[in-house]
Design a protein around this motif. Structure first.
Motif, short mmCIF file in Angstrom:
data_model
loop_
_atom_site.label_atom_id
_atom_site.label_comp_id
_atom_site.label_asym_id
_atom_site.label_seq_id
_atom_site.Cartn_x
_atom_site.Cartn_y
_atom_site.Cartn_z
N CYS A 56 0.83 -1.20 0.00
CA CYS A 56 0.00 0.00 0.00
C CYS A 56 0.87 1.26 0.00
O CYS A 56 0.40 2.35 -0.35
CB CYS A 56 -0.94 0.00 1.20
N GLY A 59 0.99 3.54 -3.00
CA GLY A 59 0.16 4.73 -3.15
C GLY A 59 0.92 5.99 -2.81
O GLY A 59 0.71 7.05 -3.42
N ASN A 63 2.15 9.31 -5.53
CA ASN A 63 1.97 10.74 -5.31
C ASN A 63 3.30 11.49 -5.36
O ASN A 63 3.37 12.61 -5.87
CB ASN A 63 1.31 10.99 -3.94
N THR A 89 2.82 3.40 -15.71
CA THR A 89 1.66 2.73 -15.13
C THR A 89 0.96 1.88 -16.20
O THR A 89 0.60 0.72 -15.97
CB THR A 89 0.67 3.75 -14.56
N GLU A 208 -11.78 8.88 -11.79
CA GLU A 208 -12.08 7.57 -11.22
C GLU A 208 -13.51 7.13 -11.50
O GLU A 208 -13.81 5.93 -11.49
CB GLU A 208 -11.84 7.58 -9.71
N ASP A 213 -12.06 1.93 -15.39
CA ASP A 213 -11.77 0.68 -14.68
C ASP A 213 -12.88 -0.34 -14.89
O ASP A 213 -12.63 -1.55 -14.96
CB ASP A 213 -11.58 0.97 -13.19
N GLY A 335 -4.69 11.95 -3.46
CA GLY A 335 -4.44 10.51 -3.40
C GLY A 335 -5.49 9.77 -2.59
O GLY A 335 -5.97 8.71 -2.99
N VAL A 338 -8.74 9.64 -4.70
CA VAL A 338 -8.69 8.71 -5.84
C VAL A 338 -8.81 7.27 -5.37
O VAL A 338 -9.59 6.48 -5.92
CB VAL A 338 -7.40 8.94 -6.63
N TRP A 339 -8.05 6.90 -4.35
CA TRP A 339 -8.07 5.50 -3.90
C TRP A 339 -9.40 5.16 -3.22
O TRP A 339 -9.86 4.01 -3.32
CB TRP A 339 -6.90 5.24 -2.96
N THR A 340 -10.01 6.11 -2.54
CA THR A 340 -11.32 5.85 -1.94
C THR A 340 -12.36 5.61 -3.02
O THR A 340 -13.17 4.66 -2.94
CB THR A 340 -11.75 7.03 -1.05
N LEU A 342 -11.81 4.65 -6.09
CA LEU A 342 -11.49 3.40 -6.78
C LEU A 342 -12.04 2.20 -6.01
O LEU A 342 -12.59 1.26 -6.60
CB LEU A 342 -9.97 3.26 -6.95
N PHE A 343 -11.92 2.24 -4.69
CA PHE A 343 -12.48 1.18 -3.86
C PHE A 343 -14.00 1.11 -3.97
O PHE A 343 -14.58 0.03 -4.11
CB PHE A 343 -12.06 1.41 -2.40
#
Length: 419
Positions: A56, A59, A63, A89, A208, A213, A335, A338-340, A342-343
């Motif tokens: 993790c 992540g 950034n 990526t 996102e 995705d 960051g 974006v990750w929240t 994406l989840f």
């Protein structure tokens, strides 16, 4: 190593880039794959999955890299240089698809080796970190070390003639000298950062929630509906990763010619167009024999449109829109957002697919439209501008009444008045 924004008071931030052995991101990324590699073939995957969760920290590196590259690059090449993480990526996605083929490492017995394959880029990073100088902006503005800044600039540019760029950095330092490093929650309290924070949140959410995705997740079923045998679908999926890699390389070439706004607006508009055609193709695939092929073409076109615009350009907005004292906090906010999202998308997509059936992409297309509209009306162009010029333009946008007031008299006018 480039400065790590969450560790504001750590030795990593205040002691330069330091030895590579002090990079927690690298060591955590090495530990997980090593544990997978040591797991016996055929054993349970639980021990294998215990280590990679430490990745993790990846992540964090996602950034730090664009921030470091954006701060270190000259303004004429800042966009292209900061776009390189998007290229790698996409390259990583394609390599993962290739090594995940059943003939290579896709067999369940080879999963430990597949999960351990990220050991290779971790070792490369570990070997290359000592070769990277610290960000010149960090050295001059945050630490006030002019000599180290000059040495870093000369090392990055490969020439001793960096006087003009050093003067620009000095002007930026003077503009930031009365400010302190902001914390993430303080970005939402500062009226002078309203346009920047709004752009970060809106466009970060759009990238996102645009459905890219989900297109990857839905591609296999579309390929099967087009008549591709199930055992051959994995080869067709390679085309999705190839499209994103090609688009990322093209975007890197175009970003300093066409600008950020053109790529974002064009990308979101094209994604809306292809997503709409894709929805129609899904609805009519049982009526016309060629509709599955149209749906398959739309998937490739959608990914190309995403890669040429939102995929890479959105990642550099935090670098260009925020000043030196706000940039680390902006990357933390972006960051986390974006990750929240994406989840949440990964969690909710099966329910959206079940509830909306062939119209499952309509909510995502709405976010594509919102991203294009916001970029067209509210996002300023940053191509070829210094960070100080961008900050001054955003200040005028955040405080329009001040910019419309009477101009301040220069020293010549004041002097003539006294005479």
């Amino acid at each position: 190593m480039p400065r790590l924004c969450p560790f504001r008071n750590s030795s990593t931030r205040h002691g330069g880039y330091g030895p590579a052995s002090h990079c927690p991101t690298t060591w955590f990324c090495l530990y997980g794959p090593s544990l997978c590699l040591c797991t016996p073939w055929g054993a349970s995957l639980e021990p294998c999955l215990l280590g990679p969760w430490l990745s993790c920290w990846e992540g964090l590196s996602m950034n730090v890299q664009p921030m470091y590259l954006g701060e270190s690059a000259p303004k004429e090449l800042r966009g292209a240089v900061a776009m390189t993480p998007a290229i790698f990526t996409a390259l990583g996605i394609l390599i993962g698809q290739v090594v995940g083929l059943r003939e290579l490492l896709g067999d369940p017995g080879a999963w430990p080796l597949l999960l351990a394959s990220c050991l290779v880029p971790g070792l490369l990073q570990l070997a290359s970190l000592p070769l990277l100088p610290e960000s010149p902006r960090y050295l001059l503005i945050d630490r006030g070390d002019t000599e180290a800044c000059l040495a870093a600039l000369q090392r990055l540019r490969g020439t001793a003639d960096v006087v003009g760029e050093l003067e620009e950095l000095e002007e930026e330092r003077v503009a930031c000298q009365d400010q302190r490093t902001r914390r993430p929650w303080e970005l939402f309290q500062d009226r002078g950062l309203r346009r920047q924070v709004m752009s970060l949140v809106v466009l970060g959410s759009a990238v996102e929630l645009c459905g890219n995705d989900s297109v990857y997740a839905y591609a296999s079923s579309v390929f099967q509906a087009a008549g591709i045998p199930e055992e051959k679908v994995q080869y067709a999926v390679l085309g999705t990763g190839s499209c994103e890699l090609l688009a990322a390389c093209l975007s890197c070439v175009l970003i300093e010619r066409s600008g950020r706004r053109v790529l974002l607006i064009g990308g979101y508009c094209l994604m809306t167009c292809w997503g709409s055609i894709f929805t129609v193709a899904l609805c009519l695939q049982s009526s016309f024999s060629w509709m599955p092929y149209l749906a398959m073409s739309c998937i490739f076109a959608f990914i190309l449109s995403f890669g040429i615009g939102p995929a890479g350009v959105t990642g550099i907005l935090a670098t260009e829109l925020f000043d030196q004292k706000s940039r680390p906090a902006a990357y933390m906010v972006g960051g986390a957002l974006v990750w929240t999202l994406l989840f949440l998308v990964g969690l909710g997509f099966p329910f959206i697919k079940e509830g909306l059936s062939h119209f499952l992409y309509m909510p995502f297309l709405a976010f594509c439209v919102c991203g294009a509209i916001y970029t067209g009306f509210f996002l300023p162009e940053t191509k070829g501008k210094t960070f100080l010029e961008i900050s001054e333009e955003l200040h005028r946008l955040n405080f329009p009444r001040q910019s419309q007031g009477p101009k301040r008299m220069g020293p010549e006018v004041i002097l003539s008045t006294e005479l």
